[in-house]
Scaffold this active site. Structure first.
Site, PDB file in Angstrom:
ATOM      1  N   GLU A 197       0.876  -1.163   0.000  1.00 12.05           N
ATOM      2  CA  GLU A 197       0.000   0.000   0.000  1.00 12.05           C
ATOM      3  C   GLU A 197       0.921   1.222   0.000  1.00 12.05           C
ATOM      4  OE1 GLU A 197      -3.514   2.072   2.656  1.00 12.05           O
ATOM      5  OE2 GLU A 197      -2.699   0.156   3.321  1.00 12.05           O
TER       6      GLU A 197
ATOM      7  N   ARG B 222       4.531 -12.853   9.935  1.00 13.10           N
ATOM      8  CA  ARG B 222       5.244 -11.623   9.619  1.00 13.10           C
ATOM      9  C   ARG B 222       6.536 -11.561  10.410  1.00 13.10           C
ATOM     10  NH1 ARG B 222       3.394  -6.398   9.802  1.00 13.10           N
ATOM     11  NH2 ARG B 222       1.525  -7.054   8.773  1.00 13.10           N
TER      12      ARG B 222
ATOM     13  N   LYS C 126       4.130   1.016   9.508  1.00 19.28           N
ATOM     14  CA  LYS C 126       4.320   2.316   8.853  1.00 19.28           C
ATOM     15  C   LYS C 126       3.682   3.431   9.663  1.00 19.28           C
ATOM     16  CE  LYS C 126       2.927   0.262   5.092  1.00 19.28           C
ATOM     17  NZ  LYS C 126       2.406  -0.040   3.748  1.00 19.28           N
TER      18      LYS C 126
HETATM   19  P1  ATP Z   1       2.654  -2.143   8.085  1.00 23.44           P
HETATM   20  O1  ATP Z   1       1.780  -2.874   9.047  1.00 23.44           O
HETATM   21  O2  ATP Z   1       4.084  -2.157   8.442  1.00 23.44           O
HETATM   22  O3  ATP Z   1       2.189  -0.785   7.785  1.00 23.44           O
HETATM   23  P2  ATP Z   1       1.390  -3.395   5.910  1.00 23.44           P
HETATM   24  O4  ATP Z   1       1.158  -4.840   6.007  1.00 23.44           O
HETATM   25  O5  ATP Z   1       0.245  -2.498   6.136  1.00 23.44           O
HETATM   26  O6  ATP Z   1       2.627  -3.007   6.781  1.00 23.44           O
HETATM   27  P3  ATP Z   1       1.520  -3.324   3.090  1.00 23.44           P
HETATM   28  O7  ATP Z   1       2.024  -2.232   2.247  1.00 23.44           O
HETATM   29  O8  ATP Z   1       0.073  -3.608   3.099  1.00 23.44           O
HETATM   30  O9  ATP Z   1       2.029  -3.006   4.541  1.00 23.44           O
HETATM   31  O10 ATP Z   1       2.344  -4.650   2.846  1.00 23.44           O
HETATM   32  C1  ATP Z   1       2.748  -5.133   1.606  1.00 23.44           C
HETATM   33  C2  ATP Z   1       3.118  -6.579   1.756  1.00 23.44           C
HETATM   34  O11 ATP Z   1       4.170  -6.724   2.683  1.00 23.44           O
HETATM   35  C3  ATP Z   1       1.959  -7.396   2.276  1.00 23.44           C
HETATM   36  O12 ATP Z   1       1.834  -8.567   1.502  1.00 23.44           O
HETATM   37  C4  ATP Z   1       2.330  -7.709   3.683  1.00 23.44           C
HETATM   38  O13 ATP Z   1       1.842  -8.946   4.075  1.00 23.44           O
HETATM   39  C5  ATP Z   1       3.853  -7.706   3.641  1.00 23.44           C
HETATM   40  N1  ATP Z   1       4.408  -7.331   4.938  1.00 23.44           N
HETATM   41  C6  ATP Z   1       4.202  -6.190   5.611  1.00 23.44           C
HETATM   42  N2  ATP Z   1       4.828  -6.220   6.810  1.00 23.44           N
HETATM   43  C7  ATP Z   1       5.448  -7.420   6.895  1.00 23.44           C
HETATM   44  C8  ATP Z   1       6.263  -8.058   7.882  1.00 23.44           C
HETATM   45  N3  ATP Z   1       6.575  -7.469   9.035  1.00 23.44           N
HETATM   46  N4  ATP Z   1       6.727  -9.303   7.616  1.00 23.44           N
HETATM   47  C9  ATP Z   1       6.440  -9.900   6.453  1.00 23.44           C
HETATM   48  N5  ATP Z   1       5.670  -9.362   5.481  1.00 23.44           N
HETATM   49  C10 ATP Z   1       5.178  -8.134   5.686  1.00 23.44           C
HETATM   50 MG    MG Z   2      -1.551  -2.767   4.967  1.00 25.42          MG
END
Ligand code: ATP
Ligand code: MG
Length: 555
Positions: free
Chosen positions: A35, A261, A271
């Site tokens: 995102e 994760r 983020k």
């Molecule tokens: P955050 O919670 O840090 O804001 P998010 O999951 O909202 O992260 P996205 O941009 O939606 O961020 O994530 C893009 C991809 O990265 C998704 O497929 C998500 O599952 C993966 N991802 C995000 N954080 C992690 C993590 N800590 N470990 C493994 N994969 C991750």
């Molecule tokens: Mg997300």
């Protein structure tokens, strides 16, 4: 299709192997779906290495898809940085760059299709009412009073939503599934909401925006994704993912697979939390070298190879856990130990005048660039009468185990000579400002012809022939392993950055470029910071030399 024998096996590869063997799939298409609401972090790197790695090893492809369904938070700067970071990590999506917003028209058609099947309805409950109707984990929900509207009425109302005839929050489109489902996600989830907001790509074309759960599965299907890999918290959403596809999309459907994760000790990754730290002024920007963001790690001096190695080593699992930051640092040290050239740099200088060395003379001594890499060769380092050594390498009144310089004590200067301290010069307050010493011309290169030994070897630079530099030393951003326990602000480490402004580095570092990495002998690995100017070099300490991971864990 063949698997890469070198790649560590895991449960995801096992699923893919089975799908290929059974003929369910004839190839592998994955995606990385960020995102664009922030910069990528090391957790994303895990997902990137996994998705692009599977595509590479199975001869398939991996898409980069921006999941840009929320017009509030998305910014072009985030898209730019995400692309830069994925490329920097060493991965290439080729022509497969997609945006969920490109599918808005198709998604709208799928929603209309659901309505026509009697499987979606426009609902006017307020947010609060909807929460009440939803029930709890232990009690079923109640049907919305708008649930049994006719298909015609729903089609008309949804069209009106699209035309902007309702205000924000006045109504939503919901799937008609089961308000008594034990899985709360399946209790008539919202598919579309009204947001009268410009979108960075579609402008003011839309005032209704699809929800993540509706968008994600259909975007995967549209792109022919075979295996849709996401983190564990989406496990409960999988039935909805499958339900939507079953209603409106022909088979075969992409398969959602969840993995744990990455959590890393002494830092935070969300983020939202990172942005909060920036907004509160704890750190300056997304690329602060103390952050676990890809851009922060890059600025700190991490290499893509070290990050990929780390992601391979942690593997993929089905249960969440905390990974020790020391492992990430260990992977980095392994890489830099092989690849970073050695240099001499004095972080906190103390002047030494070698009284029996001729004034005005300078000689160039040969120094090995990298003992791990015979091809790295040697360089010449200037030596003269006045040099700097590290302040902490001298003690006027040393304890027994101190093997460095002290009055009357002889030590080796790396690549140079043995010197003996003859005098200590102090200022009016009694601070040591200079050391006087003599050198033994017979010990050139660091050994004595008479076989006498010294216990300490110090790094040094010539006073006249060295270059001033600023050096930034970092520590963990938080004082506790899990900063999310309690108030995160209480856990911020007040000493996470120490700036040394009068360091001196050997003259061979005068024309380095931003991003270049070196081992400063005895001090750790350092990387040239973008703040460097032609007048003033700035180095970040990437990591110290002490490997706590291999020592403590016995690895
Ligand atoms: P955050 O919670 O840090 O804001 P998010 O999951 O909202 O992260 P996205 O941009 O939606 O961020 O994530 C893009 C991809 O990265 C998704 O497929 C998500 O599952 C993966 N991802 C995000 N954080 C992690 C993590 N800590 N470990 C493994 N994969 C991750
Ligand atoms: Mg997300």
């Amino acid at each position: 299709m063949s698997t890469n024998a070198a790649a560590p096996s895991n449960f995801i590869r096992a699923i893919i192997d089975e799908d290929l063997a059974s003929g369910k799939r004839s190839g592998v298409v994955t995606r990385f779906p960020p995102e664009p609401n922030g910069y990528l972090h090391i957790g994303h790197a895990k997902s990137i290495c996994l998705n692009f790695g599977l595509a590479r090893d199975y001869g398939g492809r991996c898409h980069l898809r921006f999941d840009d369904t929320n017009p509030e938070k998305e910014e072009l700067e985030y898209i730019r940085s995400i692309k830069e970071d994925v490329r920097w990590l060493g991965f290439d999506w080729g022509e497969h760059e997609y945006y969920a917003s490109d599918y808005f028209e198709q998604l709208y058609e799928f929603a209309v299709e659901l309505i026509k099947q009697g499987k979606a309805y426009v609902c006017h409950l307020t947010n609060e009412e909807m929460r009440e109707y939803r029930g709890t984990l232990t009690e079923p929900g109640k049907d919305s009073p708008y649930r049994d509207r006719s298909v015609e009425e729903n089609l008309e109302l949804f069209e009106k939503m699209r035309r902007g005839e309702f205000g924000e929050g006045e109504c939503v489109l919901r799937a008609k599934i089961d308000m008594a489902s034990p899985n709360v996600v399946m209790r008539d989830p919202v598919l579309y909401r009204i947001k009268k907001m410009e979108h960075h790509r579609t402008g003011d074309k839309w005032v209704i925006y699809p929800m993540y759960d509706f968008t994600h599965c259909l975007s995967d299907a549209i792109e022919n994704i075979t295996h849709s890999i996401c983190t564990l918290e989406f496990e409960n959403n999988r039935p909805l993912y499958e339900w939507i596809l079953e209603q409106v999309y022909p088979e075969p459907h992409p398969q959602q697979i969840e993995f744990a994760r990455l959590n890393l000790s002494y830092t935070v990754m969300s983020k939202r939390k990172l942005l909060d730290l920036i907004n509160r002024g704890v750190i300056d920007a997304w690329d602060d070298p103390r952050l676990p963001t890809i851009s922060g790690l890059r600025r700190r001096g991490y290499t893509p190879a070290a990050i990929r190695d780390f992601c391979d080593r942690i593997g993929v699992a089905k249960t969440n856990s905390m990974v020790d930051m020391a492992l990430l640092e260990h992977c980095l040290r392994e890489d830099l130990n092989q690849n970073a050239e050695r240099r001499l740099a004095v972080l906190r200088p103390l002047k030494v005048v070698i009284e029996n060395y001729p004034e005005g003379e300078v000689e160039y001594l040969e120094a090995q660039n990298n003992p791990q890499d015979p091809d790295a060769g040697t360089r010449l380092v200037p030596f003269s009468r006045e040099i700097y050594i590290e302040r902490e390498d001298f003690m006027e009144d040393p304890p027994k185990k101190f093997f460095r310089l002290a009055p009357g004590r002889e030590v080796r200067l790396r690549f140079a000579y043995f010197i003996t301290c003859t005098d200590v010069i102090k200022d009016a307050e009694g601070n040591i400002v200079e050391i006087r010493a003599t050198y033994d011309p017979e010990t050139k290169g660091g050994s004595a012809p008479d076989g006498r030994k010294v216990k300490g070897t110090l790094h040094w630079v010539s006073a006249e022939h060295s270059v001033p530099a600023e050096v930034r030393l970092y520590d963990h951003l938080f004082t506790v392993e899990d900063p999310n326990e309690g108030d995160i602000m209480d856990n911020v480490n007040p000493n996470s950055l120490e700036i040394l402004t009068d360091a001196r580095v050997e003259v061979n570092l005068a024309d380095v470029e931003v991003g270049e990495k070196f081992q400063f002998e005895r001090q750790g690995y350092f990387c040239v910071d973008p703040d460097s100017t032609p007048e003033r070099l700035v180095f970040n300490r990437t990591v110290s030399l002490r490997d706590t991971w291999s020592k403590v864990k016995g690895n």
